[in-house]
Design an enzyme around this catalytic site. Sequence first.
Site, PDB file in Angstrom:
ATOM      1  N   MET A  12       0.825  -1.210   0.000  1.00  0.00           N
ATOM      2  CA  MET A  12       0.000   0.000   0.000  1.00  0.00           C
ATOM      3  C   MET A  12       0.860   1.261   0.000  1.00  0.00           C
ATOM      4  O   MET A  12       0.598   2.216  -0.733  1.00  0.00           O
ATOM      5  CB  MET A  12      -0.928   0.002   1.223  1.00  0.00           C
ATOM      6  N   ASP A  31      12.514   2.663   4.309  1.00  0.00           N
ATOM      7  CA  ASP A  31      11.945   1.332   4.500  1.00  0.00           C
ATOM      8  C   ASP A  31      13.106   0.380   4.738  1.00  0.00           C
ATOM      9  O   ASP A  31      14.224   0.612   4.246  1.00  0.00           O
ATOM     10  CB  ASP A  31      11.141   0.889   3.268  1.00  0.00           C
ATOM     11  N   LEU A  65       2.679   1.236   8.178  1.00  0.00           N
ATOM     12  CA  LEU A  65       3.428   0.081   8.660  1.00  0.00           C
ATOM     13  C   LEU A  65       2.499  -1.058   9.080  1.00  0.00           C
ATOM     14  O   LEU A  65       1.311  -0.838   9.340  1.00  0.00           O
ATOM     15  CB  LEU A  65       4.311   0.511   9.836  1.00  0.00           C
ATOM     16  N   LYS A 171     -12.203   2.454  10.969  1.00  0.00           N
ATOM     17  CA  LYS A 171     -11.558   1.444  10.120  1.00  0.00           C
ATOM     18  C   LYS A 171     -11.729   0.053  10.737  1.00  0.00           C
ATOM     19  O   LYS A 171     -12.020  -0.921  10.031  1.00  0.00           O
ATOM     20  CB  LYS A 171     -10.067   1.776   9.966  1.00  0.00           C
ATOM     21  N   ASN A 174     -15.332  -1.089  10.160  1.00  0.00           N
ATOM     22  CA  ASN A 174     -15.534  -1.410   8.747  1.00  0.00           C
ATOM     23  C   ASN A 174     -14.874  -2.742   8.393  1.00  0.00           C
ATOM     24  O   ASN A 174     -15.471  -3.584   7.711  1.00  0.00           O
ATOM     25  CB  ASN A 174     -14.974  -0.293   7.872  1.00  0.00           C
ATOM     26  N   TYR A 176     -14.109  -5.181  10.469  1.00  0.00           N
ATOM     27  CA  TYR A 176     -14.820  -6.264  11.155  1.00  0.00           C
ATOM     28  C   TYR A 176     -16.031  -6.709  10.347  1.00  0.00           C
ATOM     29  O   TYR A 176     -16.250  -7.905  10.125  1.00  0.00           O
ATOM     30  CB  TYR A 176     -15.256  -5.811  12.549  1.00  0.00           C
ATOM     31  N   MET A 177     -16.818  -5.739   9.907  1.00  0.00           N
ATOM     32  CA  MET A 177     -18.017  -6.054   9.131  1.00  0.00           C
ATOM     33  C   MET A 177     -17.668  -6.763   7.829  1.00  0.00           C
ATOM     34  O   MET A 177     -18.236  -7.810   7.494  1.00  0.00           O
ATOM     35  CB  MET A 177     -18.792  -4.775   8.823  1.00  0.00           C
ATOM     36  N   SER A 178     -16.748  -6.204   7.080  1.00  0.00           N
ATOM     37  CA  SER A 178     -16.460  -6.753   5.753  1.00  0.00           C
ATOM     38  C   SER A 178     -15.795  -8.123   5.841  1.00  0.00           C
ATOM     39  O   SER A 178     -16.093  -9.020   5.040  1.00  0.00           O
ATOM     40  CB  SER A 178     -15.592  -5.784   4.947  1.00  0.00           C
ATOM     41  N   LYS A 240     -36.875 -18.742  13.421  1.00  0.00           N
ATOM     42  CA  LYS A 240     -37.407 -19.941  12.762  1.00  0.00           C
ATOM     43  C   LYS A 240     -36.737 -20.167  11.409  1.00  0.00           C
ATOM     44  O   LYS A 240     -36.291 -21.274  11.095  1.00  0.00           O
ATOM     45  CB  LYS A 240     -38.926 -19.801  12.604  1.00  0.00           C
TER      46      LYS A 240
END
Length: 298
Positions: A12, A31, A65, A171, A174, A176-178, A240
């Site tokens: 990224m 880096d 990172l 973030k 988001n 967690y849901m996805s 049910k």
Amino acid sequence: MAAIAFIGLGQMGSPMASNLLQQGHQLRVFDVNAEAVRHLVDKGATPAANPAQAAKDAEFIITMLPNGDLVRNVLFGENGVCEGLSTDALVIDMSTIHPLQTDKLIADMQAKGFSMMDVPVGRTSANAITGTLLLLAGGTAEQVERATPILMAMGSELINAGGPGMGIRVKLINNYMSIALNALSAEAAVLCEALNLPFDVAVKVMSGTAAGKGHFTTSWPNKVLSGDLSPAFMIDLAHKDLGIALDVANQLHVPMPLGAASREVYSQARAAGRGRQDWSAILEQVRVSAGMTAKVKM
């Protein structure tokens, strides 16, 4: 154009840094992967021997990172950012880390007289390449305003999530849901196959219902979020129907652990007397289970 230090040139970070260069910003990069640094240097960036050197004279320091421990080490470790940072610079952490780590990092930076905000990103590496990331800004109004021109070189949409630490919190929710929905979707898809149901038929049906659109924007706004628990679809019926699906899956030897866990939540809601309430009242049940106070009277 701004003088920017960019630390963390992974899948990224590298394209994000490239987009900053394309917008004409002066970029100093660091880096541990020398090849990643060379890739950016070939595009016009200046290499730094360590984070402190990268931060020297920079107006903005961006960290991207893999985890919070690395962010802390880059900021406070030997030859870290703080050793080369000026007090009028703004540190922008765009990593996805634990929110409590973010809170501590921001507090520790403030204690040293430095300014820091969190801006994790949404979407994928393909969006990082095209500069169309979703930017989730957590910071003071002044920080967000100051950082926006820099951030928009890397993304196409910026959401002000609120104060410091709020970017990483939204973030987290988001993701967690996805991520959880990805696994739940896989359960549904495999059950589809086991029932010999054409997948395109299932997709067509679900794309027009809460199954495909999600409850945040379909079943919740006009019900539980508006204080209305009168049933459009009762929890008893949801329990049910979920039970039927799990029974079929069991007969076909299709494991559905997420579906089973979901049914347990519906069972708890029924035991609490919510069986005849709208299925969106599951939100209230989970609130109570978390030790919170229900917002809508039963």
